[in-house]
Design an enzyme around this catalytic site. Structure first.
Site, PDB file in Angstrom:
ATOM      1  CG  HIS A 159      98.159  45.279  69.603  1.00  0.00           C
ATOM      2  ND1 HIS A 159      97.555  45.137  70.834  1.00  0.00           N
ATOM      3  CD2 HIS A 159      99.460  45.594  69.857  1.00  0.00           C
ATOM      4  CE1 HIS A 159      98.449  45.398  71.787  1.00  0.00           C
ATOM      5  NE2 HIS A 159      99.619  45.662  71.215  1.00  0.00           N
ATOM      6  CB  SER A 280      80.762  29.102  47.264  1.00  0.00           C
ATOM      7  OG  SER A 280      79.390  29.461  47.244  1.00  0.00           O
ATOM      8  CE  LYS A 286      83.141  32.711  49.315  1.00  0.00           C
ATOM      9  NZ  LYS A 286      83.696  33.578  50.335  1.00  0.00           N
ATOM     10  CD  GLU A 293      86.827  28.919  56.673  1.00  0.00           C
ATOM     11  OE1 GLU A 293      86.125  29.911  56.873  1.00  0.00           O
ATOM     12  OE2 GLU A 293      86.668  28.186  55.678  1.00  0.00           O
TER      13      GLU A 293
END
Ligand code: ARG
Length: 461
Positions: A159, A280, A286, A293
């Site tokens: 979980h 970024s 970043k 992804e």
């Protein structure tokens, strides 16, 4: 192109509408089957000679003509024509133009219906082997990580809540297993791909004296299909292939999700190499995990391709229907997506660094040895349900007192159970917990070392 010059033009008096030519053409994607189409034709022509259906000289002309066409395609000198619809007719027409009447005999006792089925099978047969090999690279990356970090501990989750401590290597070997099943599935699916369909002809077989077994041998198929009608309408093997690829993609996606989470500041479990991240355009600080992804994102098309093919087959009457031409794009797209995802994952993993200090720290909170305390009580003859409740109360006490289980004194522990003795303190340590899990498939060092050695033997590393 007038219909006179079309290979099927005989019964037509009107020219095909340009819109129809554009709509029915598949050459822009099935040209990738050129090698398989030519290999199939070469074997077919050889059989026609052996059976006396064409002369040895015609066979020789066909052989030479096809070889030239293959070279032209390879060198980018071949002109694919949409008005010739597909790869089969593009090659056959080029052959007829090149060698004349002998070329016109190649399609004896053959239909595009069994021909296209053959081409896809030949193609997928090779591609399953290629995927199995790339899966070996991915599995190797996991085994190397498991070896490099053998002994390092980390929190294990259910979980996405801290559950029980684990060895990092155990986690890596979980993926080794998953991708191993993927290899098995592909190889199993290959058994049903690897059957010769040629000779089914349009749908009912042929009255001409062909030798299917001979063609099978030429092309390395261990078997020939049993029913001509089933053969030309069958794409089950392609569905199986896409299903196997979908599971690979799901495994890649689950791994990607973990890498994305693990590389956040909140977790900080891993460091992805700079060469596998991007920045970024506005936020200078970043470093984004775009590779995992994107892999995760590509699951949509892979699942979609499987759905496309399944939907395509639903409700198709026997035997061949032109709908089946729609089988190729989903197959090619999934293949490209999954093989690219696998290759880049293998590479990314080779550059992955675990932050072992942080991982060990993370095991220290979250009462992850609570199950160990319950098991300890079980070994002192307390029924498990009762032990569960005792430990539950102990954890509630810790939460209230802002303590970890390891901070409790024997006196405090005695409030919950009198059977607890000094030996409990080893049980409550992370090392003690991990090492106790010696059941087959468990995370104990002894089991993981064993599994790792087996994995290395399997991969020959
Ligand atoms: N391009 C077609 C396909 O991919 C080849 C078979 C066409 N057969 C036919 N009778 N129209 O399915």
């Amino acid at each position: 192109m007038t219909n006179e010059t079309k290979l099927w033009g005989g019964r037509f008096t009107e020219k095909t509408a340009a819109s129809v030519e554009a709509f029915t053409a598949s050459i822009h994607y099935d040209s990738r089957l050129y090698k398989q189409d030519i290999a199939g034709s070469q074997a077919h022509a050889k059989m026609l000679v052996k059976q006396g259906l064409i002369t040895a000289e015609e066979g020789e002309q066909i052989r030479g003509g096809l070889a030239e066409i293959e070279q032209e395609i390879e060198e980018g000198r071949f002109e694919f024509k949409p008005e010739l619809e597909d790869i089969h007719m593009n090659i056959e027409k080029a052959l007829v133009d090149k060698i004349g009447p002998a070329g016109a005999r190649l399609h004896t006792a053959r239909s595009r219906n069994d021909q296209v089925n053959l081409d896809i099978r030949l193609y997928l047969r090779e591609e399953t082997d290629r995927l199995v090999a790339i899966l070996d690279d991915v599995r190797t990356s996991f085994v190397k990580l498991a070896r490099r970090y053998l002994g390092a501990v980390m929190p294990g989750y259910t979980h996405l809540q801290r559950a029980q401590p684990l060895l990092v290597s155990h986690h890596m070997l979980a993926y080794f297993e998953m991708f191993g099943r993927d290899q098995e599935r592909l190889l199993d699916c290959k058994k049903r791909i690897n059957i010769l369909p040629l000779g089914a002809a349009a749908l009912a077989g042929t009255g001409l004296p062909i030798d299917r077994e001979f063609v099978a041998k030429e092309l390395g198929f261990p078997k020939v299909t049993a029913n001509s009608m089933d053969t030309v309408g069958d794409r089950d093997f392609a569905v199986e292939f896409l299903a196997a690829c979908t599971l690979i993609q799901l495994h890649l996606s689950r791994l990607s999700e973990e890498l994305v989470i693990w590389s956040t500041d909140e977790f900080n479990f891993v460091e992805l190499a700079d060469s596998f991240c991007t920045g970024s355009s506005i936020m200078p600080q970043k470093k984004n995990p775009d590779i995992p992804e994107l892999i995760r994102g590509k699951s949509g098309r892979v699942v979609g391709n499987l759905m496309s093919l399944i939907t395509l087959l639903k409700g198709l009457p026997l035997t061949y229907n032109r709908d089946l031409q729609e089988d190729k794009e989903p197959v090619f797209d999934t293949l490209d997506t999954v093989s690219q995802g696998l290759a880049i994952t293998a590479e990314m993993l080779a550059h992955l660094k675990f932050n072992t200090a942080r991982l060990e720290d993370a095991t220290k909170t979250g009462y992850m040895t609570a199950t160990d305390l319950a098991d300890y009580l079980v070994l002192k003859n307390i029924p498990f349900r009762e032990a569960h409740s005792i430990v539950g109360k102990t954890v509630a006490y810790c939460v209230k007192k802002r303590k970890e289980l390891t901070d409790l004194s024997l006196d405090e522990l005695h409030k919950f159970s009198k059977v607890i003795e000094d030996d409990v303190f080893h049980v409550l340590t992370i090392q003690g917990s991990v090492d106790s899990r010696k059941s087959i498939g468990g995370t104990a060092m002894s089991r993981v070392s064993e599994a790792l050695q087996k994995a290395e033997e399997e991969l020959g590393i």
